[in-house]
Design an enzyme around this catalytic site. Structure first.
Site, mmCIF file in Angstrom:
data_model
loop_
_atom_site.group_PDB
_atom_site.id
_atom_site.type_symbol
_atom_site.label_atom_id
_atom_site.label_comp_id
_atom_site.label_asym_id
_atom_site.label_seq_id
_atom_site.Cartn_x
_atom_site.Cartn_y
_atom_site.Cartn_z
ATOM 1 N N SER A 1 -11.376 -0.608 -0.850
ATOM 2 C CA SER A 1 -10.092 -0.616 -0.139
ATOM 3 C C SER A 1 -10.268 -0.961 1.328
ATOM 4 O O SER A 1 -9.353 -1.502 1.946
ATOM 5 C CB SER A 1 -9.459 0.772 -0.176
ATOM 6 N N HIS B 1 -4.382 6.497 3.473
ATOM 7 C CA HIS B 1 -4.819 5.209 2.942
ATOM 8 C C HIS B 1 -4.193 3.978 3.595
ATOM 9 O O HIS B 1 -4.880 3.140 4.173
ATOM 10 C CB HIS B 1 -4.584 5.203 1.434
ATOM 11 N N ASP C 1 0.840 -1.203 0.000
ATOM 12 C CA ASP C 1 0.000 0.000 0.000
ATOM 13 C C ASP C 1 0.869 1.245 0.000
ATOM 14 O O ASP C 1 1.996 1.224 -0.485
ATOM 15 C CB ASP C 1 -0.939 -0.053 1.214
HETATM 16 C C1 LIG Z 1 -6.027 -4.107 0.463
HETATM 17 O O1 LIG Z 1 -6.437 -4.160 -0.875
HETATM 18 C C2 LIG Z 1 -7.352 -3.142 -1.207
HETATM 19 C C3 LIG Z 1 -7.903 -3.403 -2.563
HETATM 20 O O2 LIG Z 1 -6.939 -3.753 -3.491
HETATM 21 C C4 LIG Z 1 -6.632 -1.842 -1.136
HETATM 22 O O3 LIG Z 1 -7.426 -0.790 -1.589
HETATM 23 C C5 LIG Z 1 -6.197 -1.640 0.297
HETATM 24 O O4 LIG Z 1 -5.441 -0.484 0.364
HETATM 25 C C6 LIG Z 1 -5.364 -2.800 0.760
HETATM 26 N N1 LIG Z 1 -5.181 -2.738 2.168
HETATM 27 C C7 LIG Z 1 -4.025 -2.880 2.729
HETATM 28 C C8 LIG Z 1 -4.017 -2.872 4.202
HETATM 29 O O5 LIG Z 1 -3.008 -3.023 2.082
#
Ligand SMILES: *[C@@H]1O[C@H](CO)[C@@H](O)[C@H](O)[C@H]1NC(C)=O
Ligand SMILES: *[C@@H]1O[C@H](CO)[C@@H](O)[C@H](O)[C@H]1NC(C)=O
Ligand SMILES: *[C@@H]1O[C@H](CO)[C@@H](O)[C@H](O)[C@H]1NC(C)=O
Ligand SMILES: *[C@@H]1O[C@H](CO)[C@@H](O)[C@H](O)[C@H]1NC(C)=O
Ligand SMILES: *[C@@H]1O[C@H](CO)[C@@H](O)[C@H](O)[C@H]1NC(C)=O
Ligand SMILES: *[C@@H]1O[C@H](CO)[C@@H](O)[C@H](O)[C@H]1NC(C)=O
Ligand SMILES: *[C@@H]1O[C@H](CO)[C@@H](O)[C@H](O)[C@H]1NC(C)=O
Ligand SMILES: *[C@@H]1O[C@H](CO)[C@@H](O)[C@H](O)[C@H]1NC(C)=O
Ligand SMILES: *[C@@H]1O[C@H](CO)[C@@H](O)[C@H](O)[C@H]1NC(C)=O
Ligand SMILES: *[C@@H]1O[C@H](CO)[C@@H](O)[C@H](O)[C@H]1NC(C)=O
Ligand SMILES: *[C@@H]1O[C@H](CO)[C@@H](O)[C@H](O)[C@H]1NC(C)=O
Length: 861
Positions: A520, A206, A155
């Protein structure tokens, strides 16, 4: 969701089309120019694998094809990222040492989750969603926490100082034991990454938010697997953009670090399972790693919108569902002495915090004063000084509305809309406008308007606190959650998890906690749930464990007895407790491999196996629940947004309606599904669910398997839109002047003087071939421009480019010499474009260009 698709690979140059209604500089593909992943035969890292790659490079040198290697992959894939001119791709296809050639692309997070710019510090609060997904019982009754399970997160990084992750990195006892920054803050998917040892994100909410959903642990705030061990792989900088090349590196590191569950944080909407990312996902799944990916936030864009890599057959694709309650900012409206609490649909962005106690609230009526004259597109005709002013969306822009409300002395603008589509944040120039504003969703808007219609002297209190509010959309798939299926027909999404108004961690400098919305937020919920599964003593193969999540999910119904389509809900809302405790199991889905019910006059037969893992005999009833069928096209073969429903249902017949299974045994039943109610001309994606539910006397949970098929032939898919902004498509234009050339054009092929073909895809397309005929002999293929260059294309997405431009520079090759690309001699030609929905369609959609006469100037020697 905003995707930063900025680049197109074309054979020579890019087109600029400034025609009526067609926007300039949009090229339509998300792939990076001249960047490819080439996969070689042989195991990654093995001697024979390395040998194969060497042979490949030798062949390139022999063909005099220039290339540079930017990265070698040796863990999950035997592959390399190369820079190589796209015109040579056809010649690569003939090389025996290349197993496949894949375009590299940029991708971004599912960006409905735009964070608030107001960073009020908020405390930890419990996750409400646990109460509706069985995670509360998994924590309290089964005592599962994810302890000892490694979850990898790709991420934007994380705030390493956040108390919910121990304010630590890799130290003894720290929940984050692994991690790396592959990119640096400034990476945008195309520039050079600046890696670093620590995956720190202080510029976006995010990555920290989603990590909190998986494993945050801070007082009353508990993620799904609050004691899981985390690996944080930063693949996106502050722009929230990444590239395939970086993602594949991060997946290799996550695998080497021993991650058991990986949450994929990137996606490209309307993806194919045959993209490079999906290869890596399949390789990980084959090695026993669980990969969870988000469906994407393109729910308002009909079928086939699901993002890659959620499109992969085996990965678990997660969409979002609405649960009964969520945290929300809210309004107290007092009318006639009674207070009603309404949730606000968005965060307050742009402007200062509001704190209003019992101020008057009015509707923003104009001069006519009629009930629907509350648009604020003209001077307000009501006294608004010191009041909260409620206005309806539409007719004029938000800037206009806000300026009239501000002029009339309003202190806050609330925008509502009584249509079903939700409203975003009112957008206007926050530098010149001081008025705060936000919107309310349609149901809260209707309630508010009704209160103002009949209530006397209504007042409102608004502050910046949150509380648990009722969710009026309860029981629905979230409006933003992308629809499947994958273009190949795989049932996607697989299941849904809560994604709306999720309260989780954000960087401390952004307030520590806040709400975000999107798939997400749903995806890490499922990643956490898998961590609980792996910690539990439940045993089974990878697919069996995934099946238990899918089979035990709770179906959502669009009307009594009619579930939402599997293309929208997968198998419904996750129930973690049931998945962990069910003592019976079944297949994951029933799907026709190619997606096509090719023989529409016959029943489709399927055997279903039910296994009893429990200690007591069970008796189950079998039923088939047909969902509504949908087409991605109108009857006139234009894109149908939203998808067009059919009031027809699949018929079905079970061999046995009720069956018993002894402990440790499996029973077989068969079902015939009858699509004959559907007419192939209607191009319906049909579906439903086999529901196997405990008979009286049996204690157990319902198990369901989704069924989905295409009740049409791939030849009949209208892949090409007939127009865009009133311009008939496909069409040909001249690059230098942007004029549209209807019949024939003469081109020098010098500078910008060459033809450009413009087309818009309203379905995903497996392959576009570009070939040349002579104008004098249009039925005979004279030469090829590209056979394989454009493969696995996405359909046009509202957030992406509206159409694809294809510029031709007058070059091509003869079939037996694909690496010998020549200038075609002066003369008159047609370009013939063929579009294939699947690789082996025999009758593609085609487009023949107007006559292109090449008249190169004589060289002055
Ligand atoms: C998990 O995957 C989702 C969808 O691909 C993404 O938007 C989200 O940021 C991810 N979450 C993590 C904790 O990496
Ligand atoms: C990749 O491997 C090749 C040998 O197969 C080597 O020549 C090249 O330097 C490597 N490139 C990178 C970027 O590691
Ligand atoms: C979850 O449900 C329990 C029991 O009904 C309730 O006490 C608790 O407050 C709920 N949690 C949240 C966060 O709503
Ligand atoms: C990325 O950054 C580079 C260098 O700053 C810039 O040239 C390029 O246009 C940017 N690309 C995107 C997609 O924003
Ligand atoms: C609600 O918004 C949509 C989209 O802008 C618009 O088409 C519709 O007319 C609006 N409804 C009302 C009642 O304003
Ligand atoms: C919604 O807006 C339309 C168009 O202005 C109007 O005719 C209708 O009465 C409104 N409905 C409600 C429930 O407010
Ligand atoms: C408020 O009172 C008026 C007059 O007594 C009545 O007509 C109206 O229905 C009431 N409104 C509400 C929301 O209770
Ligand atoms: C509403 O306010 C007006 C003006 O202040 C007042 O005359 C009227 O009595 C109030 N009505 C109610 C129902 O309180
Ligand atoms: C709104 O009403 C609720 C319930 O009476 C109360 O707890 C809350 O403090 C009120 N909020 C505001 C901003 O007045
Ligand atoms: C299980 O299936 C039966 C039969 O369709 C249905 O009545 C029941 O509501 C289902 N139970 C759940 C929890 O969905
Ligand atoms: C088309 O290709 C798919 C997969 O590549 C294959 O399963 C299918 O049998 C093929 N269909 C025909 C008619 O050749």
């Amino acid at each position: 969701m905003q995707w930063a698709f900025k680049l197109l690979v074309a054979v020579q140059a890019l087109a600029t089309v400034v025609g009526k209604g067609i926007d300039a500089n949009h090229y339509g593909l998300d792939t990076l120019p001249s960047r490819y992943l080439v996969q070689f035969p042989g195991e990654p890292g093995s001697a024979s694998g390395i040998e194969a790659s060497k042979k490949f490079y030798t062949q390139l040198q022999t063909l005099r094809v220039p290339y540079t290697i930017t990265h070698n992959y040796t863990t999950l894939l035997n592959a390399a990222a190369l820079t190589i001119d796209g015109q040579y791709i056809d010649s690569l296809g003939s090389l025996t040492n290349a197993k496949g050639t894949y375009a590299l692309r940029t991708a971004s997070v599912d960006d409905d989750a735009v964070g608030p710019t107001e960073h009020l510090t908020r405390p930890p609060m419990p996750m409400i969603s646990h109460n509706y997904t069985g995670v509360d019982r998994a924590h309290s009754e089964l005592k599962l926490t994810g302890q000892g399970i490694k979850v990898g997160i790709l991420d934007t990084g994380i705030d390493l100082t956040h108390p919910a992750f121990g304010n630590c990195f890799k130290t003894a006892g720290c929940p984050i034991q692994y991690g790396y920054d592959f990119v640096g803050d400034d990476f945008n998917g195309t520039n050079t990454p600046k890696p670093g040892p620590k995956p720190i994100d202080n510029c976006t909410p995010h990555g920290t938010h989603v990590a909190g959903v998986v494993a945050g642990n801070h007082g009353v705030f508990k993620g799904v697997a609050p004691k899981a061990t985390l690996g944080i792989y930063r693949i996106m900088g502050c722009e929230q953009l990444t590239s395939t090349e970086v993602v594949l590196q991060a997946l290799e590191m996550a695998y080497t670090d021993g991650m058991q569950v990986i949450n994929m944080s990137f996606g490209v909407p309307s993806g194919w399972s045959l993209w490079a990312e999906d290869l890596a996902v399949s390789a990980l799944m084959a090695k026993g790693v669980y990969v969870v990916a988000g469906a994407g936030n393109d729910g308002d864009n009909t079928l086939w919108a699901i993002s890659s890599p959620a499109t992969g057959e085996l990965s678990l694709a997660v969409g979002a569902a609405e649960i009964p309650e969520y945290y929300s900012l809210y309004l107290n409206v007092t009318a006639n002495g009674t207070t009603t609490i309404l949730s606000r649909s968005d965060q307050q962005r742009y402007l200062p915090a509001v704190n209003f106690l019992n101020v008057p609230v009015i509707r923003g009526f104009g001069a006519s004063g009629s009930d629907d004259d509350d648009l604020a597109c003209e001077e307000l005709a009501v006294p608004a000084k010191g009041a909260v002013v409620v206005v309806r969306r539409g007719v004029c822009d938000m800037q206009t509305k806000a300026s009239f409300v501000q002029k009339a002395g309003g202190i806050l603008m609330i925008v509502y809309n009584n249509s079903t589509s939700p409203l975003g944040t009112p957008a206007y120039d926050s530098d010149t406008m001081t008025l705060p504003s936000f919107s309310v969703e349609n149901e809260a808007g209707t309630t508010l308007i009704n209160l103002l219609r009949t209530g006397q002297n209504a007042t409102m209190s608004v502050d910046t606190s949150m509380r648990v509010c009722k969710n009026s959309a309860v029981g629905q798939p979230s409006w933003y959650s992308s629809w499947g299926p994958a273009p190949e027909g795989y049932i996607k999404p697989d299941l849904l998890a809560p994604g709306t108004n999720i309260y989780s961690t954000v960087p401390v400098n952004m307030g520590s906690y806040n709400l975000l919305t999107g798939t997400s937020m749903a995806t890490p919920y499922v990643a956490g749930a898998i961590a609980l599964m792996l910690e539990s003593n439940r045993r089974g193969s990878q697919q069996q464990l995934l099946n238990s999540f899918v089979n035990t999910a709770t179906l959502l119904y669009s009307s009594p007895g009619v579930p939402y389509s599997p293309a929208q809900q997968g198998n419904g809302l996750i129930n973690v407790y049931n998945a962990l405790t069910a003592t019976t199991s079944m297949d994951r889905f029933i799907n026709i491999a190619t997606g096509y019910l090719t023989n529409m006059d016959k029943n489709f037969h399927k055997t279903i196996e039910l296994t009893n893992h429990g200690n007591t005999p069970v008796t189950y009833n079998f039923e088939f629940l047909s969902s509504a069928a949908y087409s991605a096209f109108t009857k006139d073969k234009e894109a149908a947004i939203p998808p067009r429903p059919a009031k027809k249902y699949l018929d079905s017949f079970f061999h046995q309606k009720k069956m018993s299974a002894n402990p440790g045994s499996s029973i077989l039943n068969s079902v015939a599904i009858d699509p004959r109610a559907f007419d192939a001309d209607q191009r319906m994606v049909v579906g439903g669910f086999i529901n196997v539910y405990p008979a009286k006397g049996t204690v157990g949970v319902n198990l369901t398997i989704p069924f989905l098929g295409y009740a049409f032939e791939p030849e009949n898919v209208p892949m090409l839109a007939s127009s865009y902004n009133d311009i008939p498509l496909p069409c040909m234009s001249r690059r230098s002047t942007s004029e549209i050339i209807p019949k024939s054009g003469v081109f020098t092929m010098v500078g910008d003087d060459f033809p450009v073909i413009i087309y818009r895809l309203q379905a995903p397309v497996a392959r576009v071939r570009v070939r040349i005929t002579k104008a004098s002999d249009p039925s005979h293929i004279h030469a090829a421009v590209t056979e394989n260059f454009f493969s696995y294309l996405s359909k046009a997405m509202p957030s992406g480019q509206p159409y694809i431009t294809y510029a031709w520079d007058g070059r091509g090759y003869h079939y037996n010499t694909p690496s010998k690309i020549i200038d075609l001699p002066n003369g008159s030609y047609h370009l013939l474009l063929s579009f294939y929905m699947t690789m082996n369609v025999t009758n593609p959609n085609t487009y023949t260009s107007p006559v292109i006469t090449i008249k190169r100037p004589k060289k002055n020697v």
